[in-house]
Design a protein around this motif. Structure first.
Motif, mmCIF file in Angstrom:
data_model
loop_
_atom_site.group_PDB
_atom_site.id
_atom_site.type_symbol
_atom_site.label_atom_id
_atom_site.label_comp_id
_atom_site.label_asym_id
_atom_site.label_seq_id
_atom_site.Cartn_x
_atom_site.Cartn_y
_atom_site.Cartn_z
ATOM 1 N N LEU A 1 56.721 -58.362 -65.346
ATOM 2 C CA LEU A 1 56.335 -57.050 -64.789
ATOM 3 C C LEU A 1 57.335 -55.970 -65.217
ATOM 4 N N ASN A 2 58.600 -56.330 -65.269
ATOM 5 C CA ASN A 2 59.612 -55.351 -65.714
ATOM 6 C C ASN A 2 59.402 -54.957 -67.178
ATOM 7 N N ALA A 3 59.047 -55.930 -68.004
ATOM 8 C CA ALA A 3 58.772 -55.632 -69.409
ATOM 9 C C ALA A 3 57.560 -54.701 -69.532
ATOM 10 N N ILE A 4 56.564 -54.956 -68.697
ATOM 11 C CA ILE A 4 55.367 -54.094 -68.680
ATOM 12 C C ILE A 4 55.743 -52.674 -68.240
ATOM 13 N N ALA A 5 56.563 -52.580 -67.179
ATOM 14 C CA ALA A 5 56.984 -51.263 -66.671
ATOM 15 C C ALA A 5 57.713 -50.476 -67.760
ATOM 16 N N ASP A 6 58.642 -51.166 -68.455
ATOM 17 C CA ASP A 6 59.384 -50.530 -69.561
ATOM 18 C C ASP A 6 58.448 -50.034 -70.656
ATOM 19 N N ARG A 7 57.574 -50.941 -71.082
ATOM 20 C CA ARG A 7 56.727 -50.633 -72.233
ATOM 21 C C ARG A 7 55.733 -49.503 -71.932
ATOM 22 N N PHE A 8 55.211 -49.491 -70.705
ATOM 23 C CA PHE A 8 54.155 -48.528 -70.391
ATOM 24 C C PHE A 8 54.646 -47.358 -69.534
ATOM 25 N N GLY A 9 55.962 -47.322 -69.261
ATOM 26 C CA GLY A 9 56.517 -46.202 -68.518
ATOM 27 C C GLY A 9 56.158 -46.169 -67.040
ATOM 28 N N HIS A 10 56.147 -47.338 -66.417
ATOM 29 C CA HIS A 10 55.912 -47.382 -64.965
ATOM 30 C C HIS A 10 57.205 -47.734 -64.255
ATOM 31 N N SER A 11 57.173 -47.578 -62.922
ATOM 32 C CA SER A 11 58.318 -48.019 -62.136
ATOM 33 C C SER A 11 57.838 -48.926 -61.002
ATOM 34 N N PHE A 12 58.266 -50.177 -61.052
ATOM 35 C CA PHE A 12 57.920 -51.123 -59.987
ATOM 36 C C PHE A 12 59.160 -51.377 -59.139
ATOM 37 N N GLU A 13 59.033 -51.145 -57.841
ATOM 38 C CA GLU A 13 60.149 -51.384 -56.930
ATOM 39 C C GLU A 13 59.834 -52.627 -56.088
ATOM 40 N N TYR A 14 60.756 -53.589 -56.070
ATOM 41 C CA TYR A 14 60.501 -54.847 -55.376
ATOM 42 C C TYR A 14 61.208 -54.903 -54.023
ATOM 43 N N SER A 15 60.502 -55.369 -53.009
ATOM 44 C CA SER A 15 61.139 -55.670 -51.719
ATOM 45 C C SER A 15 60.859 -57.136 -51.418
ATOM 46 N N TYR A 16 61.875 -57.846 -50.986
ATOM 47 C CA TYR A 16 61.716 -59.280 -50.777
ATOM 48 C C TYR A 16 61.485 -59.627 -49.311
#
Ligand SMILES: [Mg+2]
Ligand SMILES: [Mg+2]
Lengths: 354, 354
Positions: free
Chosen positions: B25-40
């Motif tokens: 998911l982080n690679a996808i965010a980088d490549r497509f310019g998104h920001s994913f914030e994770y809470s555990y």
């Protein structure tokens, strides 16, 4: 041995396949010194055409006076395509099951090396597959109370089982397992359903009377997977009505042809033997139908008469035709034999080996 | 796009497979310019060990504040082997489904040419198989009234459905079908059950709003056969809770490995994405588990965010690993890669193709 057999030829290919079984039964009677007397009854579209009733009382009488019933198939498209029809062929069979209190449906699942090319499963999966499904046939959600709310916005189906209903079919299945590999699998959903927990409790209780039979328990969703992944693990499968409907239909496609699968329905009175295929009206009268489902049903009828050697002789003859390519069009579309020819070949094979 | 993703690592192999998905998911965010914030959040045996509760309220809060939930697996043998245990890991997931009102379970069934050797079905049967099962998850007989008679000789399970329950999952399935091959099959037992007749009536009504989707109807016993005989005929399969349990588990074995099957559970609040495999405790911590079930669940999560291109990039990377033999031990016992290595390969493939 003298036995009375009621014969219901029925509709579509019912008559032509059942006639092959009668030839085979006659050959068995000759070879082993038995006497089988046949009485004919009508049911289904045939009976509606002749009497307006899909199951005339005379047919029930004929059945009740017999030691077993050999049945072909019922159903005709002229009733399927008429939603206004008040009498339907299928009502005949439902009424007969009720009249004869047939509470257990028994379906063997066997494989034939000669048919492996027709199976959807790989040869590896089909190695050594030989099991039998005992399905409770008169209880559960199919026969439970049904309700639709007045505003038609909610519906209810009730699934009920009593201890007595579970016991009678379970005893049948356990006895059968004793004559086989002595393994019984109860298929249920006891992690969720109250009826399944009752099934499990009753079967655990009954198991104490059959200490030579190893019992295991499998959830129905897992069973649906295992039938594909590793069908050879099963010997006798016991289950309630709806699970049995789903599981036994799923299992029926393993062998590659519905045309050679037999079944028995057993209850408080006379047992009924029929192929699992339907009336297949498109093939009726063409002498192309596969008679093996009916002939193997006749073998189950012989088993029911405790004539194990006779039943084995029929199965041996069936194996011989399959191994030699004496098969119907559903199995080999190019080189095939007629319904009558296959019936004759099996009959002659039984006579020849006397 | 900015999105909050709640992560529940869970038990057994849950953490190690989910960690691969986060890398992806982080690679996808980088490549497509998104920001994913994770809470555990914690759930299952892990949560019992830490708090005594299989689903602490904080986890529910975390989930409700997120846009989607990525979940690993729960379950630990120390609870399975202790019938007196009052808290069990599985209660966590049941409680979470209820809290989030997850009324639809969605399971795609896809085939990979590279895995055909693992399928129990012949290649011919598996050609072109690509369907998705929508299972109603909160109604029907699993949640109906249950009764055991006082003398324990009879049991009842009630199956109920309301129009509203059928409508919400049906709309989901129809919308999904519009984005695919525009074919929907309702699996029911309308020839016998009142609830099935209600399902059929409601679906027929809803179908009028989706005139571009072709609808057909299949009895569950026939569906159990067709999934083996001709699974390629299906596109979107819609069904009630128990039939969905049986049918989707049956379908899950077609591809040859449970290890790469994803799922989504969707409802009135936040949707949850998880591989269908369990916690597989024997493999925990060994870096041998198949991460593809989790990674493909992350692809479904991206689809849920309407990020179709991003989801396709994940699936393309998965296909690439399979086609090149970068597979885990369950798929190739001789030449195989670790969980981490496969996660890295997929991540790098996504980065490389940016
Ligand atoms: Mg059926
Ligand atoms: Mg299941």
């Amino acid at each position: 041995m003298e036995k009375k057999i009621a014969v219901i030829l029925g509709d579509g290919i019912g008559p032509e396949v059942t006639q092959q079984s009668i030839k085979v039964l006659n050959a068995i009677a000759d070879r082993f010194g038995h006497s089988f007397e046949y009485s004919y009854g009508i049911m289904g579209a045939d009976a509606i055409d002749k009497t307006g009733n899909p199951l005339p009382d005379e047919t029930i009488d004929t059945c009740l006076k017999s030691d077993a019933i050999l049945f072909g198939a019922i159903g005709h498209p002229k009733y399927d395509n008429d939603p206004t029809a008040k009498v339907r062929p299928e009502q005949g069979l439902l009424k007969l099951r009720k009249a004869l209190q047939l509470y257990a449906n028994i379906r063997p699942v066997t494989t034939y090396r000669a048919l492996q090319h027709l199976s959807p499963l790989k040869a590896k999966q089909m190695e050594g597959v030989d099991f039998i499904v005992f399905r409770e046939l008169t209880g559960g959600i199919y026969f439970g109370k049904k309700e639709l709310s007045e505003d038609q916005s909610a519906a209810v189906d009730e699934c009920t089982y009593t201890k007595a209903e579970i016991e009678r079919v379970s005893h049948l299945a356990f006895k059968y397992a004793q004559g086989r590999k002595k393994k019984l699998t109860l298929v249920d959903k006891a992690n969720v359903l109250e009826t399944s927990r009752l099934w499990r409790k009753v079967v655990q209780e009954i198991a104490k009377e059959y200490t030579d039979v190893a019992v295991d328990y499998m959830f129905v969703d897992n069973a649906a997977m295992q039938i594909i992944l590793n069908p050879a693990q099963f010997d006798v499968v016991l289950t309630e009505n709806m699970f049995g409907d789903i599981i036994s239909d799923e299992a029926s496609v393993l062998s590659g042809s519905l045309g050679l699968l037999p079944s028995a329905s057993v209850g408080n009175t006379v047992a009924l033997f029929e192929p699992i295929h339907g009336s297949y009206p498109q093939a009726a009268g063409k002498d192309i139908a596969n008679p093996l489902g009916s002939i193997l049903s006749a073998a189950m009828l012989l088993d029911h008469f405790q004539l194990a050697e006779e039943a084995a002789a029929v199965r041996e003859a069936v194996d011989w035709t399959l191994a030699n390519g004496f098969v119907s069009k559903d199995i080999d579309p190019v080189n095939n034999y007629t319904t009558t020819a296959i019936g004759d070949l099996i009959t002659e094979h039984i006579e020849r080996n006397a």
